[in-house]
Design a protein around this motif. Structure first.
Motif, short mmCIF file in Angstrom:
data_model
loop_
_atom_site.label_atom_id
_atom_site.label_comp_id
_atom_site.label_asym_id
_atom_site.label_seq_id
_atom_site.Cartn_x
_atom_site.Cartn_y
_atom_site.Cartn_z
N ARG A 37 -120.14 40.53 -47.07
CA ARG A 37 -121.20 40.21 -48.03
C ARG A 37 -121.15 41.24 -49.17
O ARG A 37 -120.71 42.37 -48.95
N PRO A 38 -121.59 40.85 -50.35
CA PRO A 38 -121.54 41.82 -51.46
C PRO A 38 -122.31 43.10 -51.16
O PRO A 38 -121.91 44.17 -51.60
N GLU A 39 -123.41 42.99 -50.38
CA GLU A 39 -124.20 44.19 -50.07
C GLU A 39 -123.40 45.18 -49.21
O GLU A 39 -123.76 46.35 -49.12
N GLU A 40 -122.36 44.68 -48.54
CA GLU A 40 -121.56 45.55 -47.67
C GLU A 40 -120.44 46.25 -48.42
O GLU A 40 -119.79 47.15 -47.88
N ALA A 41 -120.16 45.80 -49.63
CA ALA A 41 -119.00 46.33 -50.37
C ALA A 41 -119.24 47.75 -50.82
O ALA A 41 -120.30 48.08 -51.35
N GLN A 42 -118.26 48.60 -50.61
CA GLN A 42 -118.29 49.98 -51.10
C GLN A 42 -117.12 50.14 -52.06
O GLN A 42 -116.06 49.56 -51.84
N ALA A 43 -117.31 50.93 -53.08
CA ALA A 43 -116.22 51.14 -54.03
C ALA A 43 -116.46 52.41 -54.84
O ALA A 43 -117.60 52.75 -55.16
N ASP A 44 -115.37 53.08 -55.17
CA ASP A 44 -115.42 54.19 -56.12
C ASP A 44 -115.03 53.69 -57.52
O ASP A 44 -115.49 54.22 -58.52
N TYR A 45 -114.14 52.70 -57.54
CA TYR A 45 -113.69 52.09 -58.80
C TYR A 45 -113.66 50.57 -58.59
O TYR A 45 -113.22 50.10 -57.54
N ILE A 46 -114.10 49.83 -59.59
CA ILE A 46 -114.04 48.36 -59.55
C ILE A 46 -113.16 47.92 -60.72
O ILE A 46 -113.45 48.24 -61.88
N LEU A 47 -112.10 47.20 -60.41
CA LEU A 47 -111.16 46.72 -61.43
C LEU A 47 -111.42 45.23 -61.66
O LEU A 47 -111.47 44.46 -60.68
N ILE A 48 -111.59 44.85 -62.92
CA ILE A 48 -111.90 43.46 -63.26
C ILE A 48 -110.79 42.90 -64.15
O ILE A 48 -110.55 43.42 -65.25
N SER A 49 -110.15 41.81 -63.70
CA SER A 49 -109.00 41.27 -64.42
C SER A 49 -109.40 40.35 -65.57
O SER A 49 -108.67 40.25 -66.56
N HIS A 50 -110.51 39.64 -65.42
CA HIS A 50 -110.96 38.73 -66.48
C HIS A 50 -112.38 38.30 -66.16
O HIS A 50 -112.92 38.63 -65.12
N GLY A 51 -112.97 37.54 -67.11
CA GLY A 51 -114.41 37.30 -67.04
C GLY A 51 -114.87 36.14 -66.19
O GLY A 51 -116.07 35.92 -66.07
#
Ligand code: NI
Ligand code: MN
Length: 228
Positions: A37-51
């Motif tokens: 679930r999105p609430e479980e996601a942990q991240a130091d960096y989030i990379l976004i390829s497109h919109g």
């Protein structure tokens, strides 16, 4: 030092390198195949390829909750700023930057990049990651293009390629992409999320392994591959 690459479904990848976690294109809440679930996601960096929503849907909420730095093109980084998330780093196609965890270069991708609210999302990209002496190419959403050969010239350890067809390369073109890139290992993504992009991934794996030099690793959502 191994690098742990986890497929969370669709184009969403989690990459753990040392104690740093990268999350690429989080699409979890509305993704019928999401491993978490999105609430479980942990991240130091989030990379976004497109919109497009199937790449950015959960990114703002995860970024705001975790404080992660968002790495994307200039237009999408600005969109995060405008929505209250200041911790961004804008790059653009062909440009690389050295982060504490390693280097990120934005590659070309043949696709669109409009944001869900209609904002202009710039040009779509893929990612070339230089981590611990290894090179990972996440093509993101793209059609086949000949300059994949130039990316391959860098010596790719792991290529992460869409095979779903309709919106991106299908199995035939993705096989041609493997021939252009010549990665050591390939992981297929962006298939079986919906019926529209259903593919026989085991058949594709057999073709990759019989017709190219690459090893094809098929993951289920939630499964990891250790690149060493
Ligand atoms: Ni897309
Ligand atoms: Mn997509």
């Amino acid at each position: 030092m191994s690098i742990k690459v986890t497929w969370l479904g669709h184009a969403t990848m989690m990459i753990d390198v040392h104690k740093t976690r990268l999350l690429i294109d989080p699409y979890l809440a509305d993704n019928p195949k999401a491993a978490i679930r999105p609430e479980e996601a942990q991240a130091d960096y989030i990379l976004i390829s497109h919109g497009h929503s199937d790449h950015i849907a959960d990114a703002l909420a995860i970024a705001q909750r975790t404080g992660a730095m968002v790495i994307s093109n200039f237009e999408i980084a600005n969109w995060f700023n405008a929505h209250g998330h200041e911790n961004t780093h804008a790059q653009h196609l062909g440009g690389g930057f050295n982060y504490p965890f390693g280097r990120v270069k934005l590659t070309l991708a043949l696709h669109g990049s409009g944001l869900p609210d209609g904002s202009y999302g710039g040009n779509p990209c893929g990612f070339l990651l230089y981590l611990e002496g290894k090179k990972i190419y996440h093509a993101a959403d793209t059609g086949l293009f000949g300059d994949m050969r130039l990316i391959g010239e860098e010596g790719i350890d792991l290529a992460i390629l869409p095979i779903g067809d309709n919106y991106t390369m299908g199995p035939d073109d993705a096989l041609r992409a493997v021939r252009l890139i010549e990665p050591r290992v390939v992981i297929p993504i962006h298939y079986n999320t919906w019926d529209l992009i259903a593919q026989d991934v085991r058949a594709w794996q057999r073709r990759v392994e019989s017709e190219t030099q690459a090893r094809c690793v098929v993951l289920d959502p939630g499964q990891s591959y250790e690149l060493s």
